[in-house]
Scaffold this motif. Structure first.
Motif, mmCIF file in Angstrom:
data_model
loop_
_atom_site.group_PDB
_atom_site.id
_atom_site.type_symbol
_atom_site.label_atom_id
_atom_site.label_comp_id
_atom_site.label_asym_id
_atom_site.label_seq_id
_atom_site.Cartn_x
_atom_site.Cartn_y
_atom_site.Cartn_z
ATOM 1 N N ASP A 34 0.874 -0.710 -0.124
ATOM 2 C CA ASP A 34 0.156 0.096 -0.387
ATOM 3 C C ASP A 34 0.947 1.595 -0.262
ATOM 4 O O ASP A 34 1.298 1.043 1.032
ATOM 5 N N ARG A 73 0.357 4.287 -0.072
ATOM 6 C CA ARG A 73 -0.147 6.059 -0.053
ATOM 7 C C ARG A 73 0.811 5.751 1.285
ATOM 8 O O ARG A 73 1.029 5.706 1.905
ATOM 9 N N GLN A 123 1.496 14.861 -1.518
ATOM 10 C CA GLN A 123 0.708 14.520 -0.493
ATOM 11 C C GLN A 123 -0.106 14.929 0.388
ATOM 12 O O GLN A 123 -0.481 14.445 1.321
ATOM 13 N N LYS A 130 -3.382 16.484 -0.892
ATOM 14 C CA LYS A 130 -3.771 14.879 -0.994
ATOM 15 C C LYS A 130 -4.566 15.165 0.665
ATOM 16 O O LYS A 130 -6.174 14.538 1.585
#
Length: 445
Positions: free
Chosen positions: A169, A171, A204, A207
């Motif tokens: 993952d 993210r 980042q 987001k």
């Protein structure tokens, strides 16, 4: 609930494992190496793996959740078995969200300061006996475990890291938390091994701001130009609360915060710490702590572990260690140290230890980082460069990038330790900055 940790020995992972054990979960785990203090803490709770390594036979169909640490690799045999059995696999932050999705989530983010701000908030809440769930990345005085999970608490305070969530993952961790209340302390390029450009890194944080729940709150550092740009460009709806460095003075080596209620004596120093404190105050307001109560509590805050932490030496010398290694953190820590000790001879040691800090492109960011110190020393291991399969770096190149001709540069631990032994630790003040240990240097002697 039965949980299994793949890479249980990590600083964050072992704290979560202990928190789940305390919550009454059945906890097992594996790792290929576990060091102190994780080892002793897991052993005390009865969840230290009996032997090191990966054992697919530990992964059984009755496991409710597999929690995958960043230390594990994509081809981990236990991970493969969990996939084969169709078990639910969580990253560390994903599991924390699952545990807190029905709570008010408070997430502290930023390239620097997030651990200290989170620690300040928890210190104040603990002082006033306001119980919350939490996760913070450093050991804090008065807390046994740095993760707490309950059924009944309404709030969860989370340190929001921008690094990757797990090997499967990619993210940023803080993108999984969906904060109701958030703080952003600063943006300065870090983790260059993952975020190849500054804009990719900033993205980042864009987001992260976009992930704030509708009608939520963002407390942000208005002195950081990159933060302001991100906040102003946000298109989602949330309340914005800016903060800046408060007024303060240093008298007889003691820092006093200037407030409407009078001067508040502090146990920490440095303008960056006072800026962090101001952010923490605004978050505490959102949690129902009035300013007067905040100041009463913050007077006794002595800092998070390894953040300008004073080391008790046998010879009574004045020495502080700090986790600082990224350029923005080094600059802020050196500035605070020089401001606090204006009259003393100041020695500053920095270990370039991480992939980013040893990258020739990233080294540009360290320009003038050690200015103001009477003696500035940089250490990096040539062996570490070889292990990381990186090109050799010359001491002259380091001096050039730091823009400091007086810089002493050591490339092996033996030479550094020999130099250390020549110094009179009672004549001057010492600042040791590293996420490593200077090749095993004992700072207490």
């Amino acid at each position: 609930m039965k949980t299994h940790f793949i890479a249980i020995g990590g600083s964050a992972m072992h704290n979560l494992a202990i928190a789940l054990k305390d919550k009454g979960y059945q906890v097992t785990g594996s790792d290929d190496a576990i060091f102190e203090p994780s080892k002793s803490r897991l052993e005390k709770k009865g969840i230290l793996p009996q032997e090191m390594g990966w054992f697919p036979e530990k992964i059984t169909p009755d496991i409710d959740a597999v929690i995958l640490g960043m230390h594990a690799h994509q081809d981990n045999p236990e991970l493969a078995k969990a996939k084969e059995l169709g078990l639910k696999i969580y990253s560390y932050p994903e599991f924390l969200y699952e545990q807190s999705k029905n709570k008010t989530r408070v997430v502290i983010a930023g390239s620097h300061g997030k651990t200290t701000i989170t620690s300040m908030i928890l210190h104040v809440l603990n002082f006033h006996q306001k119980d919350v769930d939490f996760m913070v990345g450093a050991q804090l005085e008065g807390f046994d475990c740095m993760v707490k999970l309950t059924q009944e608490n309404d709030f969860m305070v989370l340190e929001g890291d921008e690094y990757l969530s797990s090997p499967i993952d990619l993210r940023s961790k803080f993108l999984l938390y969906q904060p109701n209340i958030a703080l952003m302390s600063g943006i300065a390029w870090d983790h260059i091994n993952v975020f190849k450009t500054f804009d990719d890194y900033i993205d980042q944080f864009r987001k992260f701001v976009a992930s704030i729940t509708p009608g939520g709150v963002l407390v942000y550092n208005e002195e950081d130009a990159e933060v302001v740009k991100v906040v102003e460009a946000a298109e989602n709806y949330f309340r914005k609360i800016p903060y800046k460095t408060p007024e303060y003075e240093i008298s007889n080596g003691k820092v006093y915060l200037k407030t409407e209620m009078g001067d508040v004596p502090l146990s920490v120093f440095g303008s960056h710490n006072l800026l962090n404190m101001e952010g923490a105050r605004h978050i505490c307001r959102q949690l129902g702590i009035m300013d007067e109560d905040f100041y009463e509590a913050i007077m006794s805050f002595k800092g998070a572990s390894k953040r300008l932490e004073k080391v008790e030496r046998e010879d009574q010398g004045t020495l502080y260690k700090d986790f600082a290694h990224a350029p923005s953190k080094v600059k802020a820590t050196v500035k605070a140290f020089c401001e606090q000790f204006k009259k003393e001879k100041k020695y500053g040691f920095l270990e370039l230890h991480t992939y980013s800090s040893l990258n020739p492109v990233f080294l540009e960011q360290y320009d003038h980082a050690m200015d103001g110190l009477d003696e500035a020393i940089v250490f990096y291991s040539e062996d570490a460069l070889k292990i990381k399969r990186m090109e050799p770096i010359s001491p002259e190149f380091i001096k050039e990038k730091f823009k400091n001709d007086r810089l002493r540069v050591f490339t092996n631990a033996e030479d550094l330790h020999a130099y250390w032994q020549t110094l009179d630790k009672t004549n001057g003040v010492f600042l040791m900055m590293s996420s490593g240990n200077f090749g095993g240097l004992d700072l207490t002697k």
